[in-house]
Design a protein around this motif. Structure first.
Motif, short mmCIF file in Angstrom:
data_model
loop_
_atom_site.label_atom_id
_atom_site.label_comp_id
_atom_site.label_asym_id
_atom_site.label_seq_id
_atom_site.Cartn_x
_atom_site.Cartn_y
_atom_site.Cartn_z
N LYS A 27 8.80 -7.37 -6.35
CA LYS A 27 7.46 -7.81 -6.74
C LYS A 27 7.48 -9.23 -7.30
O LYS A 27 6.61 -10.05 -7.00
CB LYS A 27 6.85 -6.86 -7.77
CG LYS A 27 6.02 -5.75 -7.19
CD LYS A 27 4.80 -6.28 -6.41
CE LYS A 27 3.91 -5.13 -5.97
NZ LYS A 27 2.86 -5.56 -5.01
N HIS A 30 7.75 -11.41 -4.40
CA HIS A 30 6.47 -11.35 -3.68
C HIS A 30 5.44 -12.29 -4.31
O HIS A 30 4.71 -12.99 -3.62
CB HIS A 30 6.02 -9.89 -3.70
CG HIS A 30 4.62 -9.63 -3.25
ND1 HIS A 30 4.25 -9.57 -1.92
CD2 HIS A 30 3.49 -9.36 -3.97
CE1 HIS A 30 2.95 -9.29 -1.84
NE2 HIS A 30 2.47 -9.15 -3.07
N HIS A 42 6.11 -13.04 1.98
CA HIS A 42 5.27 -12.38 0.96
C HIS A 42 4.93 -10.95 1.39
O HIS A 42 5.08 -10.00 0.60
CB HIS A 42 4.00 -13.22 0.80
CG HIS A 42 2.95 -12.65 -0.07
ND1 HIS A 42 3.04 -12.64 -1.45
CD2 HIS A 42 1.75 -12.10 0.23
CE1 HIS A 42 1.94 -12.09 -1.95
NE2 HIS A 42 1.14 -11.76 -0.95
N ASP A 46 6.59 -7.04 0.05
CA ASP A 46 5.80 -5.90 -0.44
C ASP A 46 6.17 -4.61 0.29
O ASP A 46 6.13 -3.53 -0.31
CB ASP A 46 4.30 -6.19 -0.29
CG ASP A 46 3.55 -5.97 -1.59
OD1 ASP A 46 4.20 -5.71 -2.63
OD2 ASP A 46 2.32 -6.08 -1.58
FE LIG Z 1 0.51 -8.37 -3.57
#
Ligand SMILES: [Fe+2]
Length: 149
Positions: A27, A30, A42, A46
């Protein structure tokens, strides 16, 4: 001396801590990845976070099934995970991919050690760890391939 079940539960607990940490690292990457490959990296990060979260849930519930309380508290993860910390701030996509795949490789290596360790005592837990390792290795290959010509 641990009973076989305690040894298996400890191996699963160590895996739980690393999988939770992997989801947090994912995360952080990300949110902070930047550069021309932003969108693809990105989004892919996830997907890996989702994989790690589902895997941590599977492992935690196996621990509970064995009659041991799983521990996924923040302090437990911070104290127990040995994944290298992700840096603060924005990170170029190349570096984000390198750091994330290194973390995934580390988790996979440790999972394989535990796969061998728990195999004789609990083939069901072993099967869970094998499935998770396969998914992490595949996802690491797909993420890493973004950087390979
Ligand atoms: Fe997101």
């Amino acid at each position: 001396m641990n009973t076989p079940n305690e040894a298996v539960a400890q191996a699963l607990q160590a895996s739980l801590v690393e999988l939770v940490d992997l989801s947090l690292v994912g995360k952080q990457a990300h949110w902070n990845v930047v550069g021309p490959q932003f969108r693809s990296v990105h989004l892919e990060l996830d997907e890996i976070v989702d994989l790690a979260r589902v895997a941590s849930d599977r492992v935690a519930e196996r621990i509970a099934t064995m009659g041991v309380a799983p521990d996924g508290r923040a302090e437990t993860v911070a104290d127990g995970s040995e994944l290298p910390p992700f840096p603060v701030g924005f990170v170029p996509a190349t570096e984000a991919v390198q750091r994330m795949t290194q973390a995934m490789d580390t988790v996979a290596v440790r999972l394989k050690e535990r796969i061998l360790a728990v195999g004789d005592q609990d083939p069901v837990s072993q099967d869970i760890l094998i499935g998770i390792t396969d998914e992490i290795e595949k996802a690491a290959w797909m993420l890493r391939s973004q950087l390979t010509m």
